[in-house]
Design a protein around this motif. Structure first.
Motif, PDB file in Angstrom:
ATOM      1  N   GLU A 203       3.158 -10.491   8.233  1.00 58.43           N
ATOM      2  CA  GLU A 203       4.024  -9.737   9.143  1.00 58.43           C
ATOM      3  C   GLU A 203       5.331  -9.356   8.455  1.00 58.43           C
ATOM      4  N   ARG A 204       5.774 -10.183   7.528  1.00 62.24           N
ATOM      5  CA  ARG A 204       6.997  -9.892   6.779  1.00 62.24           C
ATOM      6  C   ARG A 204       6.697  -9.077   5.522  1.00 62.24           C
ATOM      7  N   TYR A 205       5.546  -9.318   4.947  1.00 59.12           N
ATOM      8  CA  TYR A 205       5.183  -8.679   3.682  1.00 59.12           C
ATOM      9  C   TYR A 205       5.038  -7.171   3.832  1.00 59.12           C
ATOM     10  N   PHE A 206       4.398  -6.751   4.923  1.00 54.59           N
ATOM     11  CA  PHE A 206       4.161  -5.317   5.124  1.00 54.59           C
ATOM     12  C   PHE A 206       5.419  -4.685   5.711  1.00 54.59           C
ATOM     13  N   THR A 207       6.199  -4.085   4.833  1.00 52.12           N
ATOM     14  CA  THR A 207       7.504  -3.537   5.178  1.00 52.12           C
ATOM     15  C   THR A 207       7.716  -2.207   4.465  1.00 52.12           C
ATOM     16  N   ARG A 208       8.591  -1.400   5.039  1.00 52.50           N
ATOM     17  CA  ARG A 208       8.998  -0.156   4.400  1.00 52.50           C
ATOM     18  C   ARG A 208      10.287  -0.335   3.596  1.00 52.50           C
ATOM     19  N   ILE A 305      -1.081   2.728   1.573  1.00 51.12           N
ATOM     20  CA  ILE A 305      -1.992   2.265   0.522  1.00 51.12           C
ATOM     21  C   ILE A 305      -1.281   1.489  -0.594  1.00 51.12           C
ATOM     22  N   PRO A 306      -0.094   1.915  -1.076  1.00 52.14           N
ATOM     23  CA  PRO A 306       0.527   1.170  -2.183  1.00 52.14           C
ATOM     24  C   PRO A 306       0.755  -0.308  -1.881  1.00 52.14           C
ATOM     25  N   LYS A 307       1.206  -0.619  -0.669  1.00 48.56           N
ATOM     26  CA  LYS A 307       1.466  -2.023  -0.346  1.00 48.56           C
ATOM     27  C   LYS A 307       0.156  -2.796  -0.180  1.00 48.56           C
ATOM     28  N   LEU A 308      -0.828  -2.175   0.438  1.00 51.19           N
ATOM     29  CA  LEU A 308      -2.143  -2.814   0.576  1.00 51.19           C
ATOM     30  C   LEU A 308      -2.753  -3.086  -0.802  1.00 51.19           C
ATOM     31  N   GLU A 323      -6.772   5.412 -10.438  1.00 51.69           N
ATOM     32  CA  GLU A 323      -7.260   6.722 -10.011  1.00 51.69           C
ATOM     33  C   GLU A 323      -7.534   6.746  -8.515  1.00 51.69           C
ATOM     34  N   ASN A 324      -7.876   5.587  -7.951  1.00 51.65           N
ATOM     35  CA  ASN A 324      -8.182   5.513  -6.518  1.00 51.65           C
ATOM     36  C   ASN A 324      -7.660   4.183  -5.961  1.00 51.65           C
ATOM     37  N   PRO A 325      -6.339   4.070  -5.740  1.00 50.32           N
ATOM     38  CA  PRO A 325      -5.772   2.812  -5.250  1.00 50.32           C
ATOM     39  C   PRO A 325      -6.299   2.403  -3.879  1.00 50.32           C
ATOM     40  N   ARG A 326      -6.815   3.377  -3.115  1.00 50.07           N
ATOM     41  CA  ARG A 326      -7.399   3.029  -1.811  1.00 50.07           C
ATOM     42  C   ARG A 326      -8.579   2.083  -1.986  1.00 50.07           C
ATOM     43  N   GLU A 327      -9.376   2.272  -3.026  1.00 53.70           N
ATOM     44  CA  GLU A 327     -10.494   1.374  -3.285  1.00 53.70           C
ATOM     45  C   GLU A 327     -10.007  -0.032  -3.627  1.00 53.70           C
ATOM     46  N   THR A 328      -8.873  -0.112  -4.328  1.00 57.01           N
ATOM     47  CA  THR A 328      -8.274  -1.418  -4.609  1.00 57.01           C
ATOM     48  C   THR A 328      -7.868  -2.095  -3.309  1.00 57.01           C
ATOM     49  N   ALA A 329      -7.203  -1.334  -2.438  1.00 55.26           N
ATOM     50  CA  ALA A 329      -6.778  -1.880  -1.145  1.00 55.26           C
ATOM     51  C   ALA A 329      -7.976  -2.368  -0.337  1.00 55.26           C
TER      52      ALA A 329
END
Length: 393
Positions: A203-208, A305-308, A323-329
């Motif tokens: 809850e704290r980690y996912f931040t803008r 996506i970058p934080k995930l 090339e596809n950070p979404r796949e990493t997430a």
């Protein structure tokens, strides 16, 4: 990083047999008339109850008892405790148990000095004052982090509604933490507790908020430590070292140390409180269902996506796909789901015996019938929440 103020005044007393000092520790803080609050029979079966009673008598302290705290603690018992405190002139509250017991004492401690119904404080109708009865605890279930946090969550089973309030004065004066007291926890409770700990961190980690590397790294360490030690504790419930690591993570994930200088999200806790308010599901189990589904929902949002992906790489040791950070997430989310499944927790509402009939009501309650959004990392509107609930079904 944002500016911040942080103060955590709780004294942590950690280690084997530390519960034996509870009587003398209470006396150090001026206690003379104590209300001992606990749940059911578990502390009597494992011998902790007898140790606490002996310590209180040895210290010459007057005490009354209030058993009966249940998961998703009820305001009805808080009201009963307030009456006892007033009638018996109680000057200290001792919670022996997990977050539900501690939260019950926290709400009670402010309710004693409030002339109206304590639910006014819990529901946010009225702000808590500056007076409260001090609270101390002996922790038996690492999960909620209530042993050092400045908030509590209480349910009114008649509405139903689950909500809470906070105050800088709400942190316990001291917390006794002996990992041995968690040896007898059932595997399901152990897993639920660990999911709750991870959720507090996330809850704290996912931040803008940008430039929060130090608290990112600390949070990642908490998550990685729980992931490493949960299987150990499930395989060998008497593994002191694994239990100790989990217990410490539970406290530091929720005392807000990792929240310093950053905007926090708290969407998933708000959603789970609505669900468990209706269905009385274990808090950690509800979070096990909501968090991976929410992360999957966000994996389609470019800005998320970058934080995930960062979490996937740093916590789950996924190789970064530049090339596809979404796949990493998505691989990180897959590994979270695997841990949840292997730990014996549900991944869907249907696995928990929960249907779809309350979805519209939950979305309306969270968004004031569609007029507000929830969460800050990705503001969720009513349509988003309904979509997510279907993903969780």
């Amino acid at each position: 990083m944002n500016g911040f103020e942080f103060q955590c005044g709780t004294k942590m007393i950690f280690g084997k047999d530390k519960e034996l000092c509870v009587g003398e520790e209470l006396k150090k803080y001026g206690a003379s008339r104590v209300l001992l609050v606990y749940g059911g029979s578990s502390i009597k079966k494992n011998g902790l109850y007898d140790k606490v009673i002996h310590a209180l008598k040895e210290a010459g302290l007057f005490f009354e008892e209030l058993p009966g705290v249940v998961p998703n603690p009820r305001v009805s018992l808080v009201r009963k405790g307030v009456e006892i405190c007033r009638e018996k002139d109680i000057d200290f509250l001792l919670a022996v148990g997990g977050g539900s017991v501690i939260d019950t004492c926290k709400a009670m401690s402010f309710g004693v000095y409030y002339e109206g119904d304590v639910w006014d404080l819990i529901s946010g109708k009225t702000r808590p004052g500056e007076k409260r009865i001090p609270v101390a605890d002996i922790l038996t279930l690492p999960a909620a982090g209530s042993e050092e946090s400045d908030s509590c969550v209480i349910s009114d089973e008649t509405i139903p509604m689950k909500t809470g309030f906070g105050s800088p004065l709400m942190r316990p004066v001291f917390s006794i933490m002996n990992p041995e007291l968690t040896f007898t926890l059932p595997p399901y409770q152990t897993a639920c507790g660990c999911m709750d700990i991870m959720a507090h961190a996330m809850e704290r980690y996912f931040t803008r908020t940008p430039n929060v590397e130090m608290t990112d790294r600390v949070t990642e360490g908490i998550l990685a430590t729980v992931i490493h030690n949960l299987p150990k504790a499930l395989e060998n419930p008497r593994d002191y070292d694994a239990r100790a690591e989990i217990m410490l993570c539970g406290t530091w994930a929720q005392n807000d140390m990792t929240g310093c200088g950053r905007q926090q999200d708290w969407f998933n806790h708000g959603l789970e409180h609505q669900i468990s308010g209706f269905y009385d599901i274990a808090h950690g189990a509800g979070l096990a269902i909501s968090f991976p589904a929410w992360m999957e929902f966000l994996s389609d949002k470019q800005e998320c996506i970058p934080k995930l992906a960062q979490m996937a790489v740093r916590v789950w040791k996924v190789e970064m796909n530049f090339e596809n950070p979404r796949e990493t997430a998505k691989e990180g989310i897959k590994r979270l789901r695997s841990l949840i499944k292997e730990s014996g927790l549900p991944l869907t509402l249907s696995e928990a015996g929960i249907g779809t009939e309350k979805f519209e009501m939950i979305a309306d309650l969270m968004t004031n019938k569609g007029t507000h959004t929830c969460g800050s990392f990705y503001p969720m509107n009513k349509g988003d929440i309904l979509t997510l609930l279907q993903m969780m079904a």
